[in-house]
Design a protein around this motif. Sequence first.
Motif, mmCIF file in Angstrom:
data_model
loop_
_atom_site.group_PDB
_atom_site.id
_atom_site.type_symbol
_atom_site.label_atom_id
_atom_site.label_comp_id
_atom_site.label_asym_id
_atom_site.label_seq_id
_atom_site.Cartn_x
_atom_site.Cartn_y
_atom_site.Cartn_z
ATOM 1 N N UNK A 192 120.055 3.039 -35.678
ATOM 2 C CA UNK A 192 121.209 3.926 -35.515
ATOM 3 C C UNK A 192 122.462 3.371 -36.205
ATOM 4 N N UNK A 193 122.352 3.020 -37.486
ATOM 5 C CA UNK A 193 123.503 2.427 -38.182
ATOM 6 C C UNK A 193 124.619 3.433 -38.425
ATOM 7 N N UNK A 194 125.839 2.933 -38.440
ATOM 8 C CA UNK A 194 126.999 3.765 -38.775
ATOM 9 C C UNK A 194 127.190 3.893 -40.287
ATOM 10 N N UNK A 195 126.538 3.002 -41.038
ATOM 11 C CA UNK A 195 126.581 3.057 -42.494
ATOM 12 C C UNK A 195 125.307 2.403 -43.032
ATOM 13 N N UNK A 196 124.765 2.988 -44.103
ATOM 14 C CA UNK A 196 123.619 2.403 -44.792
ATOM 15 C C UNK A 196 124.030 2.124 -46.226
ATOM 16 N N UNK A 197 123.893 0.868 -46.638
ATOM 17 C CA UNK A 197 124.181 0.458 -48.009
ATOM 18 C C UNK A 197 122.839 0.207 -48.698
ATOM 19 N N UNK A 198 122.636 0.883 -49.820
ATOM 20 C CA UNK A 198 121.346 0.838 -50.521
ATOM 21 C C UNK A 198 121.581 0.361 -51.943
ATOM 22 N N UNK A 199 120.857 -0.714 -52.338
ATOM 23 C CA UNK A 199 121.096 -1.277 -53.667
ATOM 24 C C UNK A 199 119.859 -2.008 -54.168
ATOM 25 N N UNK A 200 120.022 -2.809 -55.200
ATOM 26 C CA UNK A 200 118.919 -3.489 -55.861
ATOM 27 C C UNK A 200 118.634 -2.857 -57.210
ATOM 28 N N UNK A 201 117.817 -3.518 -58.007
ATOM 29 C CA UNK A 201 117.563 -3.060 -59.369
ATOM 30 C C UNK A 201 117.058 -1.640 -59.467
ATOM 31 N N UNK A 202 116.198 -1.232 -58.548
ATOM 32 C CA UNK A 202 115.660 0.132 -58.579
ATOM 33 C C UNK A 202 116.765 1.162 -58.414
ATOM 34 N N UNK A 203 117.785 0.851 -57.606
ATOM 35 C CA UNK A 203 118.840 1.816 -57.340
ATOM 36 C C UNK A 203 119.828 1.937 -58.492
#
Length: 307
Positions: A232-243
């Motif tokens: 139940x996160x208030x924010x999701x940070x998505x990254x890495x080479x694929x992104x």
Amino acid sequence: MRIGGIEAGGTKMVCAIGEVQTDKGQPGESQVTITERVTIPTEKPKITLPRMAAFFEGKGISSLGIGCFGPVDLHRASPTYGYITSTPKLEWQNVDMVGIFSRALGVPVGFDTDVNAAVLGEVTWGAAKDCDTAIYITVGTGVGVGVYCNGALMHGLVHPEAGHLLLQRHPKDTYAGKCPYHANCLEGLASGPAVEARWGRPAKELADREDVWEMEAFYLAEAVANYVLTYSPQKIVLWGGIMHQSQLFSMVRAKVQELLGGYISNEKILKEIDTYLVPPALGENPGIMGAFALGMREAEYRKPKEA
């Protein structure tokens, strides 16, 4: 105040010095500026570790933070606290990261996983600032998930290994999976090496292939939906080479909404997902900034307690 940070990865070690400025008008608020940085290849420990320690010697740092590839031991009462443990990089198994740098530099050393460091960086200074629950997902050579829950980094039995979340397969996917432990985990199906093995070319050469990114978005969204339901996160940070395939963000967001089906009745999911599932605000620096935050926290932890 000067602080040291290490982003310890399986292929390279990023070592940096940060200058800390505290805004006296905002208690507890601080900014860190990276003043020096070096990248050292991850070779054998007896080669790499002395080079890393030498970088920090004589720099006047007051503490050091390490965000490290793992698995690692994060339990302070354990005799192997601060060690890398059962990593597939065999030469790095049972390496005492905290002890080695504590002895070499004579300063407090904060320690956590590389992805926990990254989420701490984003919570402290980046896209998840002021959130008390947030996650950071990196999708590259592997998949890692850092979890900041109710104002603290999550540990537990060991530490989150949510990059190995077990998934349902895409109906058109015949690839066996890259992970040697699980046939259908997120890392085995959606990491950079999995994309290359499935399609025969690295991700950067597949930018115009809609079928590649539809399948990738399917897996990432399935994982993200499960993280929403569990953490139940208030924010999701998505990254890495694929992104770095920027078209993925809109595809993943739409699929997450589809999978959740309106069950999580919150505006952040229903109407504001473009600002809920986001890239890092710290660019390529969440890990090293999080390492600085680990060092600062360890210095505070080590202060003598008032009677």
